[in-house]
Design a protein around this motif. Sequence first.
Motif, short mmCIF file in Angstrom:
data_model
loop_
_atom_site.label_atom_id
_atom_site.label_comp_id
_atom_site.label_asym_id
_atom_site.label_seq_id
_atom_site.Cartn_x
_atom_site.Cartn_y
_atom_site.Cartn_z
N GLN A 184 0.13 12.54 14.17
CA GLN A 184 1.11 12.27 15.21
C GLN A 184 0.63 11.22 16.22
O GLN A 184 1.45 10.57 16.87
CB GLN A 184 1.44 13.57 15.95
N GLY A 185 -0.68 11.06 16.35
CA GLY A 185 -1.19 10.10 17.31
C GLY A 185 -1.04 8.67 16.82
O GLY A 185 -0.74 8.41 15.66
N ALA A 186 -1.26 7.76 17.74
CA ALA A 186 -1.06 6.33 17.41
C ALA A 186 -2.36 5.63 17.01
O ALA A 186 -2.33 4.51 16.53
CB ALA A 186 -0.46 5.61 18.61
N ASP A 187 -3.51 6.29 17.18
CA ASP A 187 -4.77 5.60 16.99
C ASP A 187 -5.24 5.58 15.54
O ASP A 187 -5.84 4.60 15.09
CB ASP A 187 -5.87 6.25 17.85
N ALA A 188 -4.99 6.66 14.79
CA ALA A 188 -5.60 6.81 13.47
C ALA A 188 -5.20 5.71 12.50
O ALA A 188 -5.98 5.34 11.63
CB ALA A 188 -5.27 8.18 12.89
N HIS A 189 -3.99 5.18 12.63
CA HIS A 189 -3.53 4.20 11.65
C HIS A 189 -3.05 2.90 12.30
O HIS A 189 -2.40 2.09 11.65
CB HIS A 189 -2.40 4.79 10.81
N GLY A 226 0.01 0.51 10.81
CA GLY A 226 0.84 1.70 10.94
C GLY A 226 0.94 2.51 9.67
O GLY A 226 1.73 3.46 9.59
N VAL A 227 0.14 2.16 8.66
CA VAL A 227 0.19 2.85 7.37
C VAL A 227 -1.03 3.76 7.22
O VAL A 227 -2.15 3.34 7.50
CB VAL A 227 0.21 1.82 6.21
N PHE A 228 -0.79 4.99 6.79
CA PHE A 228 -1.90 5.86 6.43
C PHE A 228 -2.36 5.46 5.03
O PHE A 228 -1.69 5.75 4.04
CB PHE A 228 -1.46 7.33 6.44
N LEU A 232 0.82 -1.20 0.00
CA LEU A 232 0.00 0.00 0.00
C LEU A 232 0.85 1.26 0.00
O LEU A 232 1.98 1.25 0.50
CB LEU A 232 -0.92 0.02 1.23
N VAL A 233 0.30 2.31 -0.55
CA VAL A 233 0.96 3.62 -0.48
C VAL A 233 0.74 4.20 0.91
O VAL A 233 -0.38 4.24 1.40
CB VAL A 233 0.37 4.58 -1.54
N ASP A 234 1.82 4.65 1.55
CA ASP A 234 1.72 5.31 2.84
C ASP A 234 1.59 6.81 2.58
O ASP A 234 2.55 7.48 2.22
CB ASP A 234 2.96 5.03 3.69
N PHE A 235 0.38 7.33 2.77
CA PHE A 235 0.11 8.72 2.42
C PHE A 235 0.87 9.70 3.32
O PHE A 235 1.03 10.87 2.95
CB PHE A 235 -1.39 8.99 2.49
N SER A 236 1.33 9.26 4.47
CA SER A 236 2.08 10.16 5.34
C SER A 236 3.41 10.56 4.72
O SER A 236 4.03 11.54 5.15
CB SER A 236 2.32 9.52 6.70
N GLU A 237 3.87 9.82 3.71
CA GLU A 237 5.11 10.13 3.04
C GLU A 237 4.91 11.08 1.86
O GLU A 237 5.89 11.49 1.22
CB GLU A 237 5.78 8.84 2.56
N ILE A 238 3.66 11.42 1.57
CA ILE A 238 3.37 12.32 0.46
C ILE A 238 3.43 13.76 0.94
O ILE A 238 2.88 14.11 1.98
CB ILE A 238 1.98 12.00 -0.14
#
Length: 239
Positions: free
Chosen positions: A164-169, A174-176, A145-151
Motif C-alpha cells: 500500500q505504501g509508495a516507497d517499495a515500488h 510503480g511496478v512490483f 514487466l509483469v506487475d506482481f501486485s496483479e497476481i
Amino acid sequence: MKLLRTKTFRPSGVDVLCLILTGTLWGCSRAPSAPAAPPEAERVEAAPEPARSLRWMGHWKGEGRREHLVREVLEDFSYTHPDIQVEFEFAADLLPAKSQSEAARHIAEMIRTGNLDWDVIWLDPLIYHQVAVELDDPDWGRKHLVDFSEIEGFAERHKPFLVQGADAHRHTGGVFVGPYIEGFFYSAWYNQATADRVGLKVRDVGMTERDLLGYVERIHEYNQTAEKPVAPFIDDVTS
C-alpha cells in the motif's frame, strides 16, 4: 506425443466377398449378421502439445547462502512444474561483466530488438533506472514487466506497508517487479553506558520493529532536556 488407434477389424471371407460384389460393407449380410467394421483403421496422430519453457537469468552466483537459495528455488520449481523446461544461467556467466550497467544494457537491447531471450531477469532499482536511460522511457516497466501486485495472493503475502505504501515500488516505475524475499541486513552495536544513562534496556534477541521505534522515541525524550544530546544511530562505514 500421443497416438490414437481404433480397433483393428479383420474381415472374414464372406465379408470380403460382399465387399468385392457390392462395393460396400453395408450391402451384403450373413445370418446372424451385424454391421461390419471398416477395414484396417488409419492411424490418427494427435497434435503435439506446445512445449513450455522458462528462461531464467539467475543472480547471486558466488554469494554463499544467497546462491544456495537461488539453486533451492530452481530445484523446487523444476520439481513442482515438470512440464516446464527451465533454461537457467547466472548473470555472472551470461553478461560480459557482472554489473548493473551490463545487465541494463542487456535488458535494453532485448527490448529494442524484440529478442526477449530471458523471462526472468536480474533487476533492481539501479538497473531499472539505467534501462530507462538507455530507452529514454521511464515507464518501460509497465510495458514489458509483469506487475506482481496483479497476481492473486501477492498482497496477502506481504506486509501492508510494502503493497500500500509508495516507497517499495517507486524506483521501478510503480511496478512490483517481483516478490520481496530479502532486505538489507545490518549489525547494530550499542554502548551499554550510554543506554543506561538514557534509560534504555535493549533486547539482545527477539527485537521487533516496535522495540526499535521505542528506543528512538526514548532517545528523543532524553534529548529534550539533555545537556549533550545522543544520536539514535551512527552509521560508521569505516569500521
